[in-house]
Scaffold this motif. Structure first.
Motif, short mmCIF file in Angstrom:
data_model
loop_
_atom_site.label_atom_id
_atom_site.label_comp_id
_atom_site.label_asym_id
_atom_site.label_seq_id
_atom_site.Cartn_x
_atom_site.Cartn_y
_atom_site.Cartn_z
N THR A 36 -35.71 14.82 -28.08
CA THR A 36 -35.01 16.10 -28.14
C THR A 36 -33.51 15.88 -28.25
N LEU A 39 -32.88 15.32 -31.85
CA LEU A 39 -32.86 16.60 -32.54
C LEU A 39 -31.49 17.26 -32.46
N ALA A 43 -28.99 17.93 -35.67
CA ALA A 43 -28.56 19.30 -35.97
C ALA A 43 -27.06 19.48 -35.83
N ALA A 48 -28.17 22.62 -39.76
CA ALA A 48 -29.33 22.72 -38.87
C ALA A 48 -30.64 22.77 -39.64
N ARG A 49 -30.69 23.59 -40.69
CA ARG A 49 -31.95 23.74 -41.43
C ARG A 49 -32.32 22.45 -42.14
N THR A 52 -33.86 19.29 -40.05
CA THR A 52 -35.28 19.17 -39.72
C THR A 52 -36.02 18.36 -40.78
N ARG A 106 -30.20 27.27 -36.57
CA ARG A 106 -29.39 26.58 -35.57
C ARG A 106 -29.55 27.23 -34.20
N SER A 108 -32.03 29.08 -33.22
CA SER A 108 -33.41 28.87 -32.77
C SER A 108 -33.61 27.49 -32.18
N ILE A 109 -33.02 26.48 -32.84
CA ILE A 109 -33.14 25.11 -32.33
C ILE A 109 -32.48 25.01 -30.95
N THR A 158 -43.02 24.96 -32.74
CA THR A 158 -41.79 24.26 -32.39
C THR A 158 -41.61 22.98 -33.18
N ALA A 162 -38.33 22.95 -35.50
CA ALA A 162 -37.26 22.13 -34.93
C ALA A 162 -37.69 20.70 -34.60
N ALA A 164 -39.58 19.86 -32.40
CA ALA A 164 -39.41 19.84 -30.95
C ALA A 164 -40.71 20.12 -30.22
#
Length: 260
Positions: A36, A39, A43, A48-49, A52, A106, A108-109, A158, A162, A164
């Motif tokens: 995490t 991640l 990001a 951010a998009r 992933t 972003r 959301s992550i 998730t 992300a 995640a």
């Protein structure tokens, strides 16, 4: 989408991504959920998009190394129980990515990271108050099936949005009574299969192309030493302290993404 036009990576940026890739390898063979932090780094350095899609092949490289290390310890009845619900979650996550722009992704992550930090804290407290079992709980009970579906859908969503899904699946596997090696072996096969299945979706969304794979090839080199160190450290590391650091870093990363 030409992913290479979305960012200009500085030397410090690449160093941060390399460290994140090393941490991916470590998390796959030692402390699940530590990625995490990776991640959050991806990001922060990349859009951010797009991050992933770049992170996904790096995760797959780590999954392959984890499977090679712990392949004898996987519990396949648990995996078969999870896959249908995870597939539904991946589809929902794909539809969300079609709709969401970079700012929404972003945010959301960041929110997912904070949620996963809370989940991990709750998981640790449950693990401290219960003794592990040699085998997971019964796979045929109605409660067990409902739990698998709930965790599976959330994990699929998730992991698609992300990458995640680790803390969600960690909580599920620990609540099912897995010990360390069974946990690592089952999660290794789970994430290898799920992450490979996500590749067509990510490619269809324009998050993976030939140019982004060149960056992945450079970063995958750093996954190997991380995985080897994780294999060495898994029986030696003070996991309690490390998880506390991971949770703190996850919270910082999540807040940073929410405030960008």
């Amino acid at each position: 989408m030409n992913t290479m036009t979305l960012w200009h990576i500085s030397g410090w940026g690449f160093a941060a991504l390399a460290f994140a890739a090393l941490l991916v390898g470590f998390s796959k063979t030692a402390v699940s959920g530590a990625n995490t932090v990776s991640l959050a780094i991806f990001a922060a350095v990349l859009p951010a998009r797009a991050s992933t899609g770049v992170l996904l092949p790096v995760l797959i490289a780590g999954d392959v190394l984890a499977v090679l290390t712990y392949r004898r310890h996987a519990h396949w009845p648990t995996l078969w129980r999870l896959f249908p619900a995870v597939a539904a979650g991946v589809v929902v996550g794909t539809l969300f990515l079609v709709w969401a722009d970079d700012g929404v992704v972003r945010t959301s992550i960041g929110a997912i990271l904070l949620l996963m930090a809370g989940v991990t804290l709750w998981r640790r407290r449950r693990a401290e108050s219960a003794d592990g079992a040699d085998e997971p709980d019964a796979v045929t009970s109605r409660a067990g099936r409902m739990k698998a579906r709930s965790y599976g859908v959330l994990g699929g969503f998730t992991t698609m949005v992300a990458n995640a899904g680790g803390p969600v699946m960690s909580m599920y596997l620990l609540s099912a009574g897995f010990r360390k090696l069974g946990f690592l072996g089952t999660s290794a096969f789970f994430f290898l299969i799920v992450n490979v299945s996500k590749v067509p979706f990510s490619a269809g969304l324009g998050l993976i192309d030939g140019r982004s794979l060149l960056l992945d090839a450079a970063l995958a080199v750093f996954v190997v030493p991380g995985a080897l160190f994780g294999k060495w450290a898994v029986n030696r590391i003070n996991q309690r302290l490390f998880e506390q650091l991971v949770i703190a870093a996850t919270v910082v990363g999540g807040v940073q993404l929410l405030l960008r």
